[in-house]
Design an enzyme around this catalytic site. Structure first.
Site, PDB file in Angstrom:
ATOM      1  N   ARG A   1       3.563  -6.879  -1.873  1.00 13.41           N
ATOM      2  CA  ARG A   1       2.206  -6.652  -2.073  1.00 13.41           C
ATOM      3  C   ARG A   1       1.840  -6.434  -4.109  1.00 13.41           C
ATOM      4  O   ARG A   1       1.216  -6.142  -4.487  1.00 13.41           O
ATOM      5  CB  ARG A   1       2.928  -4.661  -2.227  1.00 13.41           C
ATOM      6  CG  ARG A   1       3.174  -4.398  -1.033  1.00 13.41           C
ATOM      7  CD  ARG A   1       3.661  -3.003  -1.593  1.00 13.41           C
ATOM      8  NE  ARG A   1       3.187  -1.594  -0.355  1.00 13.41           N
ATOM      9  CZ  ARG A   1       3.734  -0.414   0.160  1.00 13.41           C
ATOM     10  NH1 ARG A   1       4.701  -0.153  -0.951  1.00 13.41           N
ATOM     11  NH2 ARG A   1       3.693   0.281   0.969  1.00 13.41           N
TER      12      ARG A   1
ATOM     13  N   LYS B   1      10.463   9.130  16.060  1.00 15.19           N
ATOM     14  CA  LYS B   1       9.957  10.443  15.917  1.00 15.19           C
ATOM     15  C   LYS B   1       8.800  10.683  16.279  1.00 15.19           C
ATOM     16  O   LYS B   1       7.392   9.972  15.152  1.00 15.19           O
ATOM     17  CB  LYS B   1      10.062  11.355  14.362  1.00 15.19           C
ATOM     18  CG  LYS B   1      11.776  11.361  13.806  1.00 15.19           C
ATOM     19  CD  LYS B   1      12.243  12.302  12.437  1.00 15.19           C
ATOM     20  CE  LYS B   1      13.496  12.783  12.635  1.00 15.19           C
ATOM     21  NZ  LYS B   1      13.274  13.402  11.078  1.00 15.19           N
TER      22      LYS B   1
ATOM     23  N   GLY C   1       5.139  -1.263   7.062  1.00 17.23           N
ATOM     24  CA  GLY C   1       6.719  -0.934   6.751  1.00 17.23           C
ATOM     25  C   GLY C   1       7.172  -1.677   8.127  1.00 17.23           C
ATOM     26  O   GLY C   1       7.231  -2.894   8.045  1.00 17.23           O
TER      27      GLY C   1
ATOM     28  N   GLY D   1       2.787   4.883   5.257  1.00 19.20           N
ATOM     29  CA  GLY D   1       1.930   6.123   5.597  1.00 19.20           C
ATOM     30  C   GLY D   1       0.944   6.697   5.387  1.00 19.20           C
ATOM     31  O   GLY D   1      -0.188   6.872   5.554  1.00 19.20           O
TER      32      GLY D   1
HETATM   33  C1  3PG Z   1       5.414   3.052  -0.273  1.00 16.10           C
HETATM   34  O1  3PG Z   1       5.621   2.645  -0.223  1.00 16.10           O
HETATM   35  O2  3PG Z   1       5.335   4.685   1.236  1.00 16.10           O
HETATM   36  C2  3PG Z   1       4.274   3.584  -0.969  1.00 16.10           C
HETATM   37  O3  3PG Z   1       4.243   2.909  -2.391  1.00 16.10           O
HETATM   38  C3  3PG Z   1       4.452   5.375  -1.467  1.00 16.10           C
HETATM   39  O4  3PG Z   1       5.170   5.450  -2.319  1.00 16.10           O
HETATM   40  P1  3PG Z   1       5.745   7.215  -1.023  1.00 16.10           P
HETATM   41  O5  3PG Z   1       6.069   7.186  -0.442  1.00 16.10           O
HETATM   42  O6  3PG Z   1       7.188   7.009  -2.707  1.00 16.10           O
HETATM   43  O7  3PG Z   1       4.957   7.836  -2.062  1.00 16.10           O
END
Ligand code: 3PG
Ligand code: MG
Length: 377
Positions: A39, A176, A331, A354
């Site tokens: 990142r 999930k 992720g 997300g």
């Molecule tokens: C992440 O790693 O999903 C983003 O940096 C957002 O972080 P957060 O889910 O804590 O808002």
């Protein structure tokens, strides 16, 4: 629409100006060391462009979830050190979430943040689904633009919704169904096939009347999955075999014993489904090979345990090998690709988890709306 987000070229000249850069440097830190600096590296094209134009760049980020108070466990110091190596001359503010005003989107916090700046750049794709102060606030008062990373993420992920080359095959895993329901619905509207693996496949298998044994299964989602299968059974592709761990077995602990066996679509009582089976892996691989667009989010099994990595590895390899345009959501799936040494064999690895799902679901994000000047919240 998202395509009209202003980009760096739309800013007034930034030579000699102070530019506030919101980045997502929320990197994994273990024992004070950055485990993966993707990142940080991903923001470098934007930083370089701004510096070449003669801007003074001050970056800001959140790190972890410190809940509005200064907390040394979430210090940005490791990020500051890495940034100093990769992009000398860039300042980095303290963790934005040390102040409760960040998550509360407090206007007074926004005012303090933008003070002394001439322009704002959002390159924090991974945080742009959060309507937080540093994401939606600055465009109200400063000339603002999307950085290179944010613009690229929007083009790629937004493009999946609007203009995918077909067949478009989506591969979804993770534990999930409830987390993925909205993205499943959005993908059903645009993808030709959705291949379902990971823990969430057991709720779908249960909806088809299969036994799931001790596997993960969201009982309150079985009816929802049954309706999805009734309406879209031709698009949703479920596993035809499962790798299961027998009674007494433990994840990440082969010494604990427990048999490992391939079962069909029904998992016997006391057994836990932990990966897609080899037949399913081959079938998913064939479908990925025939696709022209592939989106993959979520592992097929518990790939951190070498006994149960085969399904995820097969999907990762198929994604690497296909001639299709390939996009991997952030992720766990990005971590799996890295584990198998395949990260540079896909067209786009998203820096957002997300955020990438929410952009696919909604075609827009709070941070994008703010840059367009139509964030009302
Ligand atoms: C992440 O790693 O999903 C983003 O940096 C957002 O972080 P957060 O889910 O804590 O808002
Ligand atoms: Mg998150």
């Amino acid at each position: 629409m998202t395509s009209s987000v202003p980009t760096l070229e739309d800013l007034p000249p930034v030579a000699g100006k102070r530019v506030l850069l919101r980045a997502d440097f929320n990197v994994p830190v273990r024992d004070g060391e950055i485990a993966d600096d993707l990142r940080i590296r991903a923001a470098l094209p934007t930083i370089r462009w701004l510096q070449e134009q003669g801007a003074h760049v001050v970056a800001c980020t959140h790190l972890g979830r410190p809940k509005g108070k200064a907390d040394p466990r979430y210090s940005v110091e490791p990020v500051r050190a890495r940034l100093a190596e990769l992009a000398p001359g860039v300042e980095l503010l303290d963790n934005l979430r040390f102040d409760p005003g960040e998550e509360a989107n407090d206007p007074a916090f926004v005012d303090r943040l933008v003070e002394g700046f001439d322009a704002y750049v959002n390159d924090a794709f991974g945080a742009s689904h959060r309507a937080h102060a540093s994401i939606v606030g600055p465009p109200r008062s400063l000339p603002s633009a999307a950085g290179r990373l944010l613009a690229a993420e929007v083009e790629v992920l937004g493009g999946l919704r609007t203009d995918p080359k077909r067949p478009f095959v989506a591969v979804l895993g993770g534990s999930k169904v409830s987390d993925k329901l909205k993205v499943i619905e959005a993908l059903l509207a645009v993808a030709d096939q959705i291949l379902v693996g990971g823990g969430m496949c057991f709720t779908f298998l249960a909806a088809r009347g299969n036994g799931v044994g001790a596997s993960l299964c969201e009982d309150d989602m079985v009816d929802t999955c049954r309706s999805l299968l009734d309406a879209h059974g031709d698009q949703l592709v479920l596993p035809t075999d499962i790798t299961a761990l027998g009674p007494g077995g433990k994840l990440m602990d082969p010494a604990a014993g427990g048999d490992v066996r391939q079962v069909g679509t029904s998992v016997p009582a006391g057994w836990t489904g932990v990966d897609i089976g080899p037949g399913t892996a081959a079938d998913f691989g064939d479908r990925i090979a025939e696709a022209r667009t592939v989106f993959w989010n979520g592992p097929m099994g518990v790939f951190e345990d070498p006994r149960f990595e085969a399904g995820t590895r097969a999907v990762a390899q198929a994604v690497a090998d296909t001639r299709a345009f390939t996009v991997v959501g952030g992720g766990d799936s990005a971590a799996a690709l890295a584990q198998f040494g395949l990260a540079n064999r896909v067209d786009h690895v998203s820096t957002g988890g997300g955020a990438s799902l929410e952009l696919l679901e909604q075609g827009d994000l709070p941070g994008l709306a703010a840059l367009r000047g139509d964030w009302a919240g």
